[in-house]
Structures are given as structure tokens and as C-alpha cells.
Scaffold this active site. Sequence first.
Site, PDB file in Angstrom:
ATOM      1  N   LYS A  16      34.810  35.773  54.180  1.00 49.45           N
ATOM      2  CA  LYS A  16      35.933  35.312  53.359  1.00 49.45           C
ATOM      3  C   LYS A  16      36.443  33.948  53.860  1.00 49.45           C
ATOM      4  CE  LYS A  16      37.239  40.091  52.249  1.00 49.45           C
ATOM      5  NZ  LYS A  16      38.306  41.116  52.224  1.00 49.45           N
ATOM      6  N   TYR A  56      36.693  42.110  42.286  1.00 48.94           N
ATOM      7  CA  TYR A  56      37.719  43.060  42.737  1.00 48.94           C
ATOM      8  C   TYR A  56      38.351  43.835  41.582  1.00 48.94           C
ATOM      9  CZ  TYR A  56      37.709  41.604  47.668  1.00 48.94           C
ATOM     10  OH  TYR A  56      37.367  41.386  48.994  1.00 48.94           O
ATOM     11  N   ASN A 119      41.005  39.706  56.393  1.00 48.26           N
ATOM     12  CA  ASN A 119      40.147  40.544  57.237  1.00 48.26           C
ATOM     13  C   ASN A 119      38.693  40.053  57.342  1.00 48.26           C
ATOM     14  OD1 ASN A 119      39.357  41.324  54.716  1.00 48.26           O
ATOM     15  ND2 ASN A 119      39.958  43.464  54.910  1.00 48.26           N
ATOM     16  N   HIS A 122      33.721  40.768  53.684  1.00 47.21           N
ATOM     17  CA  HIS A 122      33.558  41.835  52.684  1.00 47.21           C
ATOM     18  C   HIS A 122      32.164  42.435  52.786  1.00 47.21           C
ATOM     19  CE1 HIS A 122      33.099  43.957  48.879  1.00 47.21           C
ATOM     20  NE2 HIS A 122      31.947  43.324  48.750  1.00 47.21           N
ATOM     21  N   GLU A 133      27.522  43.936  42.647  1.00 41.16           N
ATOM     22  CA  GLU A 133      28.020  42.717  43.290  1.00 41.16           C
ATOM     23  C   GLU A 133      26.906  41.683  43.492  1.00 41.16           C
ATOM     24  OE1 GLU A 133      30.053  44.235  46.768  1.00 41.16           O
ATOM     25  OE2 GLU A 133      31.577  45.222  45.540  1.00 41.16           O
TER      26      GLU A 133
HETATM   27  P1  RTP Z   1      36.474  44.598  50.906  1.00 41.99           P
HETATM   28  O1  RTP Z   1      36.300  45.200  49.525  1.00 41.99           O
HETATM   29  O2  RTP Z   1      37.162  43.264  50.868  1.00 41.99           O
HETATM   30  O3  RTP Z   1      35.205  44.589  51.663  1.00 41.99           O
HETATM   31  O4  RTP Z   1      37.449  45.547  51.762  1.00 41.99           O
HETATM   32  P2  RTP Z   1      37.435  47.131  51.878  1.00 41.99           P
HETATM   33  O5  RTP Z   1      36.348  47.713  51.013  1.00 41.99           O
HETATM   34  O6  RTP Z   1      37.433  47.475  53.309  1.00 41.99           O
HETATM   35  O7  RTP Z   1      38.861  47.511  51.290  1.00 41.99           O
HETATM   36  P3  RTP Z   1      39.299  47.683  49.758  1.00 41.99           P
HETATM   37  O8  RTP Z   1      40.051  48.945  49.653  1.00 41.99           O
HETATM   38  O9  RTP Z   1      38.153  47.470  48.824  1.00 41.99           O
HETATM   39  O10 RTP Z   1      40.330  46.498  49.579  1.00 41.99           O
HETATM   40  C1  RTP Z   1      39.926  45.204  49.216  1.00 41.99           C
HETATM   41  C2  RTP Z   1      40.711  44.194  50.006  1.00 41.99           C
HETATM   42  O11 RTP Z   1      42.070  44.224  49.596  1.00 41.99           O
HETATM   43  C3  RTP Z   1      42.921  43.947  50.688  1.00 41.99           C
HETATM   44  N1  RTP Z   1      43.855  45.021  50.864  1.00 41.99           N
HETATM   45  N2  RTP Z   1      45.106  44.834  51.160  1.00 41.99           N
HETATM   46  N3  RTP Z   1      47.474  47.461  51.748  1.00 41.99           N
HETATM   47  C4  RTP Z   1      47.065  46.234  51.587  1.00 41.99           C
HETATM   48  O12 RTP Z   1      47.804  45.291  51.669  1.00 41.99           O
HETATM   49  C5  RTP Z   1      45.662  46.030  51.260  1.00 41.99           C
HETATM   50  N4  RTP Z   1      44.776  46.968  51.033  1.00 41.99           N
HETATM   51  C6  RTP Z   1      43.616  46.322  50.781  1.00 41.99           C
HETATM   52  C7  RTP Z   1      42.056  43.805  51.924  1.00 41.99           C
HETATM   53  O13 RTP Z   1      41.903  42.428  52.205  1.00 41.99           O
HETATM   54  C8  RTP Z   1      40.750  44.431  51.510  1.00 41.99           C
HETATM   55  O14 RTP Z   1      39.669  43.832  52.176  1.00 41.99           O
HETATM   56 MG    MG Z   2      36.067  47.185  48.968  1.00 43.16          MG
END
Ligand code: RTP
Ligand code: MG
Length: 155
Positions: A16, A56, A119, A122, A133
Site C-alpha cells: 500500500k 474494496y 497496515n 494487502h 482481484e
Molecule cells: P486487506 O483487504 O487490505 O488485505 O486487509 P484485511 O483483509 O486484513 O482486512 P479487511 O477486513 O479486508 O479490511 C480492509 C482494510 O480496511 C481497513 N480497516 N480498517 N476498524 C477499522 O478501522 C478497519 N477495519 C479494516 C484496513 O486497512 C484493512 O486492511
Molecule cells: Mg481484505
Amino acid sequence: CEKDLDTEERTFVAIKPDGVQRKLIGEIVARFEKKGLKLVGCKLIQPSRKLAEKHYAEHKGKPFYEGLLDFITSGPVFAMVWEGKEVVSTSRSLIGLTDPKKSPMNTIRGDFGIDVGRNTIHGSDSVESAQREIKLWFSKNELITSSITIEKWIN
Ligand code: RTP
Ligand code: MG
């Protein structure tokens, strides 16, 4: 012992804008390479709002959605496709948990981040997400095909 080249699993991984700005591309690519995964495509790209919205889509309507789109479109992203045995789950293990504070040390997010909204990286969360994707971010001719990447002695 010929490998089943056409059924090799692939996943989409993207460093990112925070990770790119903090010069973590080399470090992160090294971790994937050392794990034994194979890079089959990569590019530096600043995603459009439209691409970010599609990527997203599952989070549309959540409180963090607009901020997430602002962030992911704010600068260059290093987009990659990796191939290998169970590469989707293997990549998620290398990446760690969504919240860097809760992610164990020796995971990418555990080692390099603090903020859930910054973070670093991705990775697709399932084989189905990976297929969607990869199609969204890459055209076919940007990816190496199996026939020119036969490497017999590593998985
Ligand atoms: P990613 O899709 O980015 O790889 O991350 P992930 O699967 O670990 O998590 P996901 O649930 O898909 O969430 C996508 C991105 O949204 C942001 N996020 N912020 N509570 C919060 O403020 C929150 N929850 C999620 C994170 O940047 C996450 O990577
Ligand atoms: Mg995700």
C-alpha cells in the site's frame, strides 16, 4: 515428475502507499521470495477511485470505507501476483493480522506498522477473491505464463 502447471494457485498482493513511501518494497518482496513463492507479475500503479472501489467493494458502507479509498488512491501501490502451493493462505500468514498492533512479530504487519488504516500491505483472503482481484489489477499479458516459468526443482 512433471508439475501440474495449470492448476498452480495464484494470489494478489499489494504494498500500500505507506509501504511504498517507507521504502519497504525490497524487504517485503524478499520475504515472499525466501518463503519459496514465485513472482509472476508486478507493477507500480496509483489506483483510480474506480479501481479502488471495485477492489474494496465488500466494505462499501462501513465506517472506514471512504478513508480506506482515500488512502489506497493517495500514492503508488506496488501490485504483485504470486504463485505457489497454497499461496493464498501462505501469503496471509506472511502478512499477519489486519491490525498491526495485534499482528505477531515476524509478520509483515506486525513488524512494520502501528495503525489499522496504514497496515502496509494487502493480500487476497481466498482463492475466489484472488481470481477476482488478479483480473481487476492485471491484464493477461502482464503475467508470466506457466510455459516460460518451468522450474523443476522448487515448488
Ligand atoms: P486487506 O483487504 O487490505 O488485505 O486487509 P484485511 O483483509 O486484513 O482486512 P479487511 O477486513 O479486508 O479490511 C480492509 C482494510 O480496511 C481497513 N480497516 N480498517 N476498524 C477499522 O478501522 C478497519 N477495519 C479494516 C484496513 O486497512 C484493512 O486492511
Ligand atoms: Mg481484505
